[in-house]
Enzyme design. Structure first.
Site: not given
Length: 450
Positions: A152, A389
């Protein structure tokens, strides 16, 4: 479910001929936003329709994406001044390929269980280890999962998502433009003269107290188990919550704020806390949409998040109608505007943090005991992971998590629901979870007791 690792390798960025040479001895300092976020790895898993892309296309796409987003191929370290930074050394990131001996349908519905932990690698980020590890798992039915473990401190949800989408595009053969590695410190310069118009002690920064250190020990020794439940809010439930939360308001409040207020109240009731206790909801606010002078570059990878922290007593939270709780949330979120972000930058750059020995409140957030009245929301709804995708369309399902799960941590997921609803992951101690479910799905507090 048995997961078998087929290969694991560290891959380095692959630059095309348009980049004659790339310096690997550079460093970019962490900003004040990086330093106040959670200093830990974040896990996420996306599940996709078959067929699985070929091994070569996945690896080729991965190294092209690393060349576009160099920070994810770097390491955390310190620069020449001893300040924490990202070393842009192109050391690479780990790509793991694995197989599962079951069909994806056999583990549906997908809840956060220890079995699913095997889909993710533990990741690094410390001691010179990689800041990103990803795992591709092929299921027996031909479906596949893409699991990522990213540190993070390197980036927020937006920055993480941009890398993953670049990887998907490159795997499909699409062009991936190289993104500049910004001098992070130059983007968030303090004003001259600085103006600290808001209080940041006790908000983003705090001075640890002895009892907070004790909480860490208590949490480790706690015998109860934290479990995770995925709440699915149907469109009808969302409509009802928005109607209750906006009743009498000049204009409707956002669906997100109404859901957050409802979860805040239901979790607090499930915990059976004393009515006089102070309860707080920490909800992230992105500076990407709020800072305009100057704006944050759209392709910027690093963290640009602060937290709104609506606060009230347990008694007021439980006894008040939802519209009152939503108003508390809305007012606090609205307060975290551009002026607040600039005030934070000025305060964090002033030297006061170092002089007073302050530490980020995020460093203590997960030290809460089972009697904690705080709730922490991670809002992934605005992160466009639904656009990810690899050649077979958007994800079938995804989840993100803190592992091991933490009491009071809530993840609001991107919208992949075919019915237009919303998925939320809630972590609670097991003894409180059934009570939470009763309140959450009833959409009422008629039977609430302190």
């Amino acid at each position: 479910m048995k997961i078998t690792v087929q290969s694991s390798k560290v891959l380095k960025p692959a630059y095309d001929g348009s980049v004659p040479s790339v310096a690997t001895n550079l460093a970019t300092p962490l900003t004040m936003f990086d330093k106040v976020t959670y200093a830990e790895n974040v896990n996420g898993v996306c599940f996709f329709h078959p067929p699985v892309p070929s091994k070569s296309s996945l690896e080729t796409g991965f190294v092209k994406a690393l060349a576009a987003y160099r920070e994810w191929a770097g390491r955390l370290g310190v620069d020449a001044n001893g300040d924490p930074c990202i070393l842009l050394n192109d050391a690479g990131a780990t790509l793991v390929e694995a197989t599962a001996d079951v069909a994806l349908s056999s583990i549906s519905p997908l809840e956060q269980t220890p079995d699913l932990q095997s889909l993710c690698q533990s990741g690094g980020g410390d001691n010179g280890e990689e800041v990103m590890v990803v795992q591709i798992t092929r299921f027996a039915c031909g479906s596949f999962a893409v699991a990522n473990t990213l540190h993070h401190l390197v980036g927020d949800g937006h920055g993480m998502c941009r890398f993953l989408m670049a990887w998907g595009n490159a795997t499909r053969g699409a062009t991936v433009d190289r993104i500049p590695v910004y001098d992070r410190a130059s983007i968030f310069k303090p004003r001259n003269p600085p103006r600290v118009d808001f209080e940041h002690r006790g908000v983003e920064f705090t001075k640890p107290r002895p009892e907070q250190k004790a909480r860490i020990i208590n949490r480790v020794n706690c015998s109860d188990t934290v479990v995770v439940h995925r709440v699915h809010f149907t469109p009808e439930m969302l409509s009802e919550l928005k109607s209750q939360g906006s009743a009498g308001a000049a204009r409707p409040y956002s669906t997100l704020q109404c859901v957050a207020a409802h979860l805040w109240r239901c979790i607090t009731m499930a915990r059976r806390l004393d009515g006089n206790m102070i309860t707080k909801l920490k909800i992230p606010v992105s500076g990407r949409e709020r800072m305009h002078h100057p704006p944050v570059p759209e392709e910027y990878t690093g963290n640009v998040v602060l937290w709104a922290q609506p606060t009230t007593t347990v008694r007021e939270l439980v006894a008040s109608p939802l519209r009152h709780i939503v108003e508390i949330v809305s007012q606090e979120v609205a307060r975290i505007n551009e002026n607040y972000f600039r005030s934070f930058i000025d305060f964090a750059s002033s030297g006061v943090v170092e002089e007073e020995g302050l530490v980020p409140t995020a460093a203590l957030a997960k030290a809460a005991t089972d009697r904690s009245a705080a709730i922490f929301v991670s809002n992934m709804k605005g992160v466009p992971l639904y656009e990810l995708d690899f050649g077979t369309g958007q994800p079938l399902f995804l989840f993100t998590r803190s592992y091991p799960p933490v009491d009071g941590f809530v993840f609001i997921m991107p919208n992949l629901s075919s019915d237009g609803g919303m998925d939320v992951q809630v972590g609670l101690f097991a003894r409180a979870m059934d009570i939470f479910k009763d309140y959450c799905y009833s959409l009422t507090t008629a039977n609430a007791k302190l």
